[in-house]
Design a protein around this motif. Structure first.
Motif, PDB file in Angstrom:
ATOM      1  N   PHE A   1       0.206   9.682 -19.242  1.00 24.99           N
ATOM      2  CA  PHE A   1      -1.014   9.103 -18.072  1.00 24.99           C
ATOM      3  C   PHE A   1      -0.726   7.638 -17.835  1.00 24.99           C
TER       4      PHE A   1
ATOM      5  N   GLN B   1       0.961  -1.382   0.078  1.00 29.68           N
ATOM      6  CA  GLN B   1      -0.058   0.340   0.037  1.00 29.68           C
ATOM      7  C   GLN B   1       0.955   1.217   0.153  1.00 29.68           C
TER       8      GLN B   1
ATOM      9  N   MET C   1       3.929   5.344  -5.729  1.00 31.10           N
ATOM     10  CA  MET C   1       3.982   6.193  -7.039  1.00 31.10           C
ATOM     11  C   MET C   1       2.703   6.904  -7.741  1.00 31.10           C
ATOM     12  N   LYS C   2       1.523   7.437  -7.221  1.00 31.64           N
ATOM     13  CA  LYS C   2       1.088   8.364  -7.283  1.00 31.64           C
ATOM     14  C   LYS C   2       1.390   9.560  -6.558  1.00 31.64           C
ATOM     15  N   SER C   3       1.907   9.458  -5.481  1.00 25.52           N
ATOM     16  CA  SER C   3       2.882  10.556  -4.995  1.00 25.52           C
ATOM     17  C   SER C   3       3.988  11.443  -4.862  1.00 25.52           C
TER      18      SER C   3
ATOM     19  N   ARG D   1       2.017   1.813  -3.604  1.00 29.27           N
ATOM     20  CA  ARG D   1       0.946   2.086  -4.324  1.00 29.27           C
ATOM     21  C   ARG D   1       0.994   3.662  -4.686  1.00 29.27           C
ATOM     22  N   THR D   2       0.807   4.525  -2.879  1.00 27.15           N
ATOM     23  CA  THR D   2       0.572   5.389  -3.042  1.00 27.15           C
ATOM     24  C   THR D   2       2.285   7.020  -3.229  1.00 27.15           C
TER      25      THR D   2
ATOM     26  N   LEU E   1       3.921   5.187 -14.393  1.00 28.43           N
ATOM     27  CA  LEU E   1       4.266   5.567 -12.847  1.00 28.43           C
ATOM     28  C   LEU E   1       6.251   5.372 -12.480  1.00 28.43           C
ATOM     29  N   PRO E   2       6.495   5.959 -11.447  1.00 28.93           N
ATOM     30  CA  PRO E   2       6.002   6.955 -10.951  1.00 28.93           C
ATOM     31  C   PRO E   2       4.525   7.979 -11.617  1.00 28.93           C
ATOM     32  N   LYS E   3       3.746   8.219 -10.682  1.00 31.88           N
ATOM     33  CA  LYS E   3       3.213   9.719 -11.941  1.00 31.88           C
ATOM     34  C   LYS E   3       4.048  10.528 -12.658  1.00 31.88           C
ATOM     35  N   THR E   4       3.489  11.543 -13.398  1.00 32.08           N
ATOM     36  CA  THR E   4       4.422  12.761 -13.400  1.00 32.08           C
ATOM     37  C   THR E   4       4.151  13.767 -12.546  1.00 32.08           C
ATOM     38  N   GLN E   5       4.991  14.040 -12.067  1.00 35.18           N
ATOM     39  CA  GLN E   5       4.437  15.797 -11.053  1.00 35.18           C
ATOM     40  C   GLN E   5       5.111  16.517 -11.398  1.00 35.18           C
TER      41      GLN E   5
END
Length: 202
Positions: free
Chosen positions: A183, A70, A76-78, A73-74, A186-190
């Motif tokens: 889109f 968890q 990878m988004k933040s 996963r968090t 991963l990790p998400k674009t910042q």
């Protein structure tokens, strides 16, 4: 002759009489202050967390793995560097991601172009198949040129921002990210396309 004088009586001696503590007067006393209710509850919770059987140990390991997944996963988004996988961790890897994400790349058109080429190839019409092949060849040429240009600029930026640090694997990391659709990365674009990047990533 052998009588005691008044000055020799126990009640009038000048020597101090040692005072006994309450703990010494009570046999079996703990010799330490009684813990408060809050401390006792905290100690009980700590004891409850220690697995005592194999089943409890397996359950604790599953819970630890679930919590770790968890956190990943968090992250990878933040973009939280503390919980990212080892391949994505560190200021240099973060800069490479931002560097790739801040520029438009022809490489991210690779998957859409391949999909269009496959659809045209399945049509069975020679004219459409020829268009698909031409489109794929042109896209491959642009992607190769874009990769070379990306490597050149990335090496220059890394030498300026991270002098003396090893750059092995950085080109591969950047190209693999650039090949992904924005889109789906991963990790998400910042950062946004065209956004100026900070000078320091320490």
């Amino acid at each position: 002759m052998f009588r005691r004088s008044k000055s020799d009586s126990p009640s009038t001696t000048s020597e101090p009489v040692p005072q006994t503590t309450a703990a010494a007067e009570r046999p079996g006393a703990k010799g330490r202050p009684t813990p408060t209710r809050k401390e006792a509850e905290a100690a009980a919770r700590a004891r409850a967390k220690v697995p005592r059987t194999r089943k409890e140990l397996a359950a604790a390991q599953r819970a630890a793995r679930a919590e770790s997944s968890q956190n990943v996963r968090t992250a990878m988004k933040s973009g939280d560097d503390r919980h990212l996988p080892a391949r994505d961790r560190g200021p240099m890897r973060r800069f490479i991601r931002d560097f790739v994400d801040a520029r438009f790349s022809f490489m991210e058109l690779m998957l859409p172009v391949m999909l269009v080429t496959l659809i045209l190839g399945w049509s069975g019409r020679p004219y459409l198949v020829s268009i698909g092949n031409t489109l794929l060849f042109g896209a491959l040429m642009l992607i190769v040129l874009d990769a070379v240009f990306l490597r050149f600029r990335l090496r220059r930026e890394l030498a300026a921002r991270f002098p003396g640090e090893p750059t092995k694997g950085t080109t591969y990391y950047a190209i693999m990210r650039a090949l992904q659709i924005r889109f789906m990365r991963l990790p998400k674009t910042q950062v946004k396309i065209g956004q100026a990047l900070p000078e320091r990533y320490r």
